[in-house]
Design an enzyme around this catalytic site. Structure first.
Site, short mmCIF file in Angstrom:
data_model
loop_
_atom_site.label_atom_id
_atom_site.label_comp_id
_atom_site.label_asym_id
_atom_site.label_seq_id
_atom_site.Cartn_x
_atom_site.Cartn_y
_atom_site.Cartn_z
N ARG A 256 79.19 96.74 56.71
CA ARG A 256 77.86 96.38 56.22
C ARG A 256 77.04 97.64 55.91
O ARG A 256 77.33 98.72 56.40
CB ARG A 256 77.12 95.54 57.26
CG ARG A 256 77.57 94.09 57.27
CD ARG A 256 76.83 93.25 58.29
NE ARG A 256 77.17 93.64 59.65
CZ ARG A 256 76.43 94.39 60.43
NH1 ARG A 256 75.26 94.84 60.02
NH2 ARG A 256 76.83 94.69 61.64
N LYS B 65 76.39 87.79 57.66
CA LYS B 65 75.29 88.29 58.46
C LYS B 65 73.94 88.10 57.79
O LYS B 65 72.91 88.02 58.47
CB LYS B 65 75.54 89.77 58.83
CG LYS B 65 76.53 89.94 60.00
CD LYS B 65 76.08 89.11 61.20
CE LYS B 65 76.61 89.59 62.55
NZ LYS B 65 78.03 89.45 62.79
N HIS C 243 73.35 86.56 68.85
CA HIS C 243 74.55 87.27 68.39
C HIS C 243 75.52 87.29 69.57
O HIS C 243 75.62 88.26 70.31
CB HIS C 243 74.20 88.70 67.95
CG HIS C 243 75.35 89.41 67.31
ND1 HIS C 243 75.51 90.78 67.39
CD2 HIS C 243 76.40 88.96 66.58
CE1 HIS C 243 76.60 91.13 66.72
NE2 HIS C 243 77.17 90.05 66.23
N SER D 225 78.75 94.98 67.60
CA SER D 225 80.04 94.95 66.90
C SER D 225 81.13 95.72 67.66
O SER D 225 80.90 96.85 68.10
CB SER D 225 79.84 95.57 65.52
OG SER D 225 81.01 95.43 64.79
N LYS E 193 83.22 90.33 71.69
CA LYS E 193 82.78 88.93 71.61
C LYS E 193 83.94 88.03 71.16
O LYS E 193 84.22 87.01 71.78
CB LYS E 193 81.61 88.78 70.62
CG LYS E 193 80.33 89.44 71.09
CD LYS E 193 79.17 89.20 70.12
CE LYS E 193 79.44 89.74 68.72
NZ LYS E 193 79.63 91.20 68.67
N THR E 194 84.59 88.42 70.06
CA THR E 194 85.67 87.59 69.54
C THR E 194 86.88 87.62 70.48
O THR E 194 87.44 86.59 70.84
CB THR E 194 86.08 88.05 68.13
OG1 THR E 194 84.93 88.00 67.29
CG2 THR E 194 87.18 87.17 67.54
N ASP F 3 80.76 84.41 67.38
CA ASP F 3 79.80 85.43 66.94
C ASP F 3 78.33 85.00 66.81
O ASP F 3 77.46 85.80 67.01
CB ASP F 3 80.27 85.99 65.58
CG ASP F 3 79.64 87.33 65.24
OD1 ASP F 3 79.79 88.27 66.02
OD2 ASP F 3 78.97 87.41 64.20
N ARG G 278 89.72 93.38 59.16
CA ARG G 278 89.19 92.11 59.67
C ARG G 278 90.01 90.92 59.23
O ARG G 278 90.64 90.94 58.17
CB ARG G 278 87.77 91.90 59.11
CG ARG G 278 86.73 92.85 59.63
CD ARG G 278 86.15 92.33 60.93
NE ARG G 278 85.12 93.22 61.45
CZ ARG G 278 84.32 92.89 62.45
NH1 ARG G 278 84.42 91.71 63.03
NH2 ARG G 278 83.43 93.73 62.89
N1 LIG Z 1 88.81 96.06 77.50
C1 LIG Z 1 88.58 95.52 76.31
N2 LIG Z 1 87.78 94.45 76.19
C2 LIG Z 1 87.52 93.89 74.99
N3 LIG Z 1 88.03 94.35 73.84
C3 LIG Z 1 88.87 95.41 73.90
C4 LIG Z 1 89.17 96.03 75.12
N4 LIG Z 1 90.01 97.05 74.86
C5 LIG Z 1 90.22 97.06 73.55
N5 LIG Z 1 89.55 96.08 72.93
C6 LIG Z 1 89.54 95.85 71.47
O1 LIG Z 1 88.18 95.94 71.03
C7 LIG Z 1 87.96 95.10 69.94
C8 LIG Z 1 86.83 94.13 70.21
O2 LIG Z 1 86.46 93.56 68.96
P1 LIG Z 1 85.86 92.14 68.72
O3 LIG Z 1 86.42 91.60 67.45
O4 LIG Z 1 85.99 91.28 69.91
O5 LIG Z 1 84.36 92.57 68.46
P2 LIG Z 1 83.07 91.67 68.33
O6 LIG Z 1 82.22 91.90 69.52
O7 LIG Z 1 83.50 90.31 68.05
O8 LIG Z 1 82.35 92.38 67.09
P3 LIG Z 1 81.77 91.82 65.70
O9 LIG Z 1 80.39 91.30 66.01
O10 LIG Z 1 81.73 93.01 64.83
O11 LIG Z 1 82.69 90.77 65.20
C9 LIG Z 1 89.24 94.38 69.66
O12 LIG Z 1 89.93 95.08 68.66
C10 LIG Z 1 89.98 94.48 71.00
O13 LIG Z 1 91.37 94.44 70.86
O1 LIG Z 2 79.02 91.80 60.16
C1 LIG Z 2 80.13 92.28 60.29
O2 LIG Z 2 80.68 93.00 59.45
C2 LIG Z 2 80.91 92.00 61.50
C3 LIG Z 2 80.11 91.58 62.62
O3 LIG Z 2 80.27 90.48 63.10
C4 LIG Z 2 79.11 92.49 63.18
O4 LIG Z 2 78.97 93.63 62.71
O5 LIG Z 2 78.42 92.09 64.11
CA LIG Z 3 83.81 89.19 65.99
MN LIG Z 4 79.08 90.06 64.84
#
Ligand SMILES: Nc1ncnc2c1ncn2[C@@H]1O[C@H](COP(=O)(O)OP(=O)(O)OP(=O)(O)O)[C@@H](O)[C@H]1O
Ligand SMILES: O=C([O-])CC(=O)C(=O)O
Ligand SMILES: [Ca+2]
Ligand SMILES: [Mn+2]
Length: 663
Positions: A181, A326, A345, A363, A367-368, A382, A447
């Site tokens: 973004r 977003k 979020h 990010s 979360k995911t 998310d 992604r």
């Molecule tokens: N101890 C840990 N706990 C959680 N995630 C971990 C850990 N170690 C490594 N990771 C990695 O960190 C990343 C967490 O990314 P995730 O997609 O869950 O982010 P998000 O919070 O959903 O962000 P976004 O809002 O950008 O989608 C993953 O690639 C996961 O494999």
């Molecule tokens: O918006 C994006 O590219 C991915 C996301 O979920 C974040 O940054 O929180």
């Molecule tokens: Ca996510």
């Molecule tokens: Mn997000």
């Protein structure tokens, strides 16, 4: 040499020779059923030409509502009339505000000439004074309306360079020059009402633009879209709470964008689509086309513009699909609090006993990854709403980071990457189309976007009761925050408002190295009101429903980024399990210095020595210095909030201020 035929009489040369070249006639009719080879030339094909044959292959989708007669006052409209209405609505969406008529739109793919054109355009009367036209006003724009994933695959592969099917069946695509973004290019129209309502100024994500500039950009986007032979239109929903569902329309130029939103928004049933009517919010995604840098307020060729009064968003100069997702989330952060609903979020899942957990975090903090838990039902990964009825997911899909994705560690996400899933900016083997998830050649922010039902234990409809646990995720690159701590309500609010993480490279454009980041409400880039508004609502809801707050460090242990290492996902999962089961609530706790966090002394499946980070650092002085450094950063960040009151309760404000690091 002429044969007299085979032994079994399959075919034989007749004795009466026909044709001037003297070739024998081949007899083609079957003699008896026991023959080994069957001649298929007699099998009837219900087509006289190849074109006709091909037209037989595709069956026309049946209308959902059976077309009844014209009896009665509520007789259903014909399929044709309904399609005409849809087209008129789309032409209205795409209308320039300075021309008399909307563009001529026609349903279907321009490549398929045989389809009967259903033409539509709208006439404006209120903007009548200037009568201008352009060549695009004379041509048709074909509308590819709510195509299916299969149709979108074909469009992407035929027309969009960089689109491929991977060995697992996902659609691999490239988002172009932007792979994350662009928060600095986001603009929000400041008018009389938003000037007062929204959060402006230091720390705010809302950079102002005026209505006129918005209209200039809107015109640019609409002209670009109408100049194309075809555009994609998605009519979908946001929010699984039926009372607060929002209708969104996304107009875009790429099949990639259409499939991404198909996956990420809630997909209407055919019946719901029939009654869709006018959308509540419209996105014009002209991402392949830049904004005009001579336009006021533009500081780059990228602009993502939000106009709440017009209920429209314009995207110019970036094809990163996350902007749409977003952008709509920002809209929800405005609309929902107006209805006393808290937008979050966060990820969200629910256990078999109905215990809901929220996972906040910036990010890349997990979360995911952590809400996708094989032992629990996934509500969403998310974006959520917390209303007086409980929680609801805003979206219809998930958006997982894929860098270093491994089947053993994240099996559900791995398995969700299949036909229908869009994977962005990944690298794959040219021949086998096997994806190499460790390859960062295009970006670190690779992604996957998939519909939520691709997760086997998704909870559909994606709603649940009030949360029991509120988990704040921080990926601490300094390596000084404990893997888990139990928070008081005031501490939860302090950390929620702080929104700390070490932003992992990639998701926001231009960030290459992990850096300490504070982002209010774990999503300052998307909030529209002042952070204290959301914080007050969260405090109120947590108190009312007795939810417990937790701070979980999914980042470094044993040293900072560079010397320590990231906490093993398996350990973090054990920690989260203990929170869900309630066992961690009953553990013994000790209080840490500086941050005053309560840390458990023991957790099933986690080595006890890592629970207090000081144990994992060999250089104790370095640990203490780093801890104080981070504490200082928290203090400095919180200064801007010290003048604000949170909620109606002054006591809470004081408690929150006291809940930060003390040294
Ligand atoms: N101890 C840990 N706990 C959680 N995630 C971990 C850990 N170690 C490594 N990771 C990695 O960190 C990343 C967490 O990314 P995730 O997609 O869950 O982010 P998000 O919070 O959903 O962000 P976004 O809002 O950008 O989608 C993953 O690639 C996961 O494999
Ligand atoms: O918006 C994006 O590219 C991915 C996301 O979920 C974040 O940054 O929180
Ligand atoms: Ca996510
Ligand atoms: Mn997000």
């Amino acid at each position: 040499m002429a044969s007299n035929g085979t032994e079994n009489g399959e075919f034989s040369f007749a004795s009466n020779i026909r044709g001037r070249n003297g070739l024998s006639k081949i007899q083609t009719h079957k003699k008896n059923q026991d023959e080994i080879c069957h001649d298929d030339s007699a099998t009837p094909v219900k087509a006289k030409t190849i074109d006709e044959l091909h037209s037989l292959q595709r069956k026309k989708s049946a209308p959902t509502t059976p077309i009844k007669g014209t009896e009665g006052a509520f007789a259903a409209i014909s399929e044709e009339e309904r399609q005409q209405q849809q087209l008129q609505s789309i032409s209205a969406s795409l209308a320039s505000l300075t021309r008399e008529t909307g563009p001529k739109v026609v349903r279907g793919d321009p490549a398929r000439k045989s389809e009967t054109p259903k033409v539509s355009h709208v006439t404006h009367h209120h903007y009548a004074p200037t009568l201008s036209t352009s060549d695009s006003g004379l041509k048709f724009t074909h509308i590819l309306y709510n195509l299916s994933p299969a149709e979108l695959y074909e469009q992407a592969i035929k027309y969009e360079k960089g689109s491929f099917i991977t060995s697992g069946g996902a659609l691999a695509t490239l988002s172009g020059a932007k792979t994350g973004r662009s928060p600095r290019d986001k603009r929000v129209v400041k008018d009389e009402s938003t000037a007062d309502e929204l959060w402006w100024g230091k720390g705010s994500p809302n950079i102002e633009m005026d209505e006129h500039t918005f209209l200039v950009n809107r015109e640019r986007a609409v002209d670009y879209l109408c100049s194309l032979d075809k555009v994609f239109v998605n009519d979908q929903f946001l929010n699984w709470d039926p009372n607060h569902r929002i209708k969104v329309r996304i107009v875009s130029a790429r099949a990639y964008h259409s499939l991404f939103m198909h996956n990420m928004c809630i997909r209407p049933t055919p019946e719901e689509l029939e009654d869709f009517g006018t959308p509540d919010f419209t996105i014009y995604n002209a991402g392949q086309f830049p904004c005009n840098r001579y336009t006021h307020y533009m500081t780059s060729s990228t602009s993502i513009d939000l106009n709440l009064a017009r209920r429209e968003m314009v995207i110019l100069g970036t094809q990163y699909a996350g902007e749409m997702k977003k952008g709509l989330f920002s809209v929800m952060h405005y609309l929902m609090p107006k209805r006393q609903i808290l937008s979050l979020h966060s990820g969200c899942n629910v256990g078999k006993d109905g215990d809901v957990a929220l996972f906040f975090g910036l990010s890349g903090t997990g979360k995911t990854t952590l809400s996708t838990d094989h032992n629990r039902y996934l509500i969403g990964d998310d974006e959520h709403c917390w209303s007086e009825n409980g929680v609801s997911n805003i979206e219809g899909g998930c958006y997982a980071k894929c860098i270093d994705l491994a089947r053993e560690k994240e099996p559900d996400i791995w398995n969700a990457i299949k036909f229908g899933t869009v994977i962005e900016n990944v690298v794959f083997d040219e021949h086998t189309r096997e994806v190499d998830y460790s390859d960062k050649s295009v970006t670190e922010n690779t992604r996957a976007a998939y519909p939520i039902e691709y997760i086997p234990n998704a909870k559909i409809p994606c709603v649940g009761p009030h949360p029991k646990n509120v988990i704040l995720l921080a990926c601490d690159a300094f390596g000084v925050l404990p893997p888990v701590s139990k928070l008081s309500l005031a501490q939860t609010m302090y950390h929620f408002i702080s929104g700390y993480t070490a932003l992992v490279a990639g998701t926001e454009d231009g960030i290459k190295e992990p850096t300490a980041t504070f982002s209010a409400c774990f999503g300052a880039a998307f909030i529209m009101l002042h952070p204290t508004k959301y914080a007050a609502m969260l405090a109120e809801k947590m108190k009312q429903h007795g939810a417990t707050g937790w701070l979980v460090n999914t980042g470094w242990s044993g040293g900072s980024y560079g010397s320590g290492s990231r906490i093993k996902l398996a350990y973090t999962r054990k920690i989260i399990d203990a929170i869900h089961s309630g066992s961690l609530l009953k553990a013994n706790y000790v209080k840490t210095d500086v941050f005053g966090l309560e840390i458990p002394t023991e957790i099933d499946g986690v080595p006890s020595e890592i629970l207090d980070p000081v144990n994992t650092w060999s250089d104790k002085k370095a640990y203490k210095d780093t801890l104080l450094k981070l504490g200082g950063l928290f203090k400095k960040n919180f200064e801007v909030f010290t003048n604000y009151k949170i909620g109606t309760d002054n006591k809470l404000t004081e408690e929150i201020l006291a809940a930060g690091p003390i040294f």
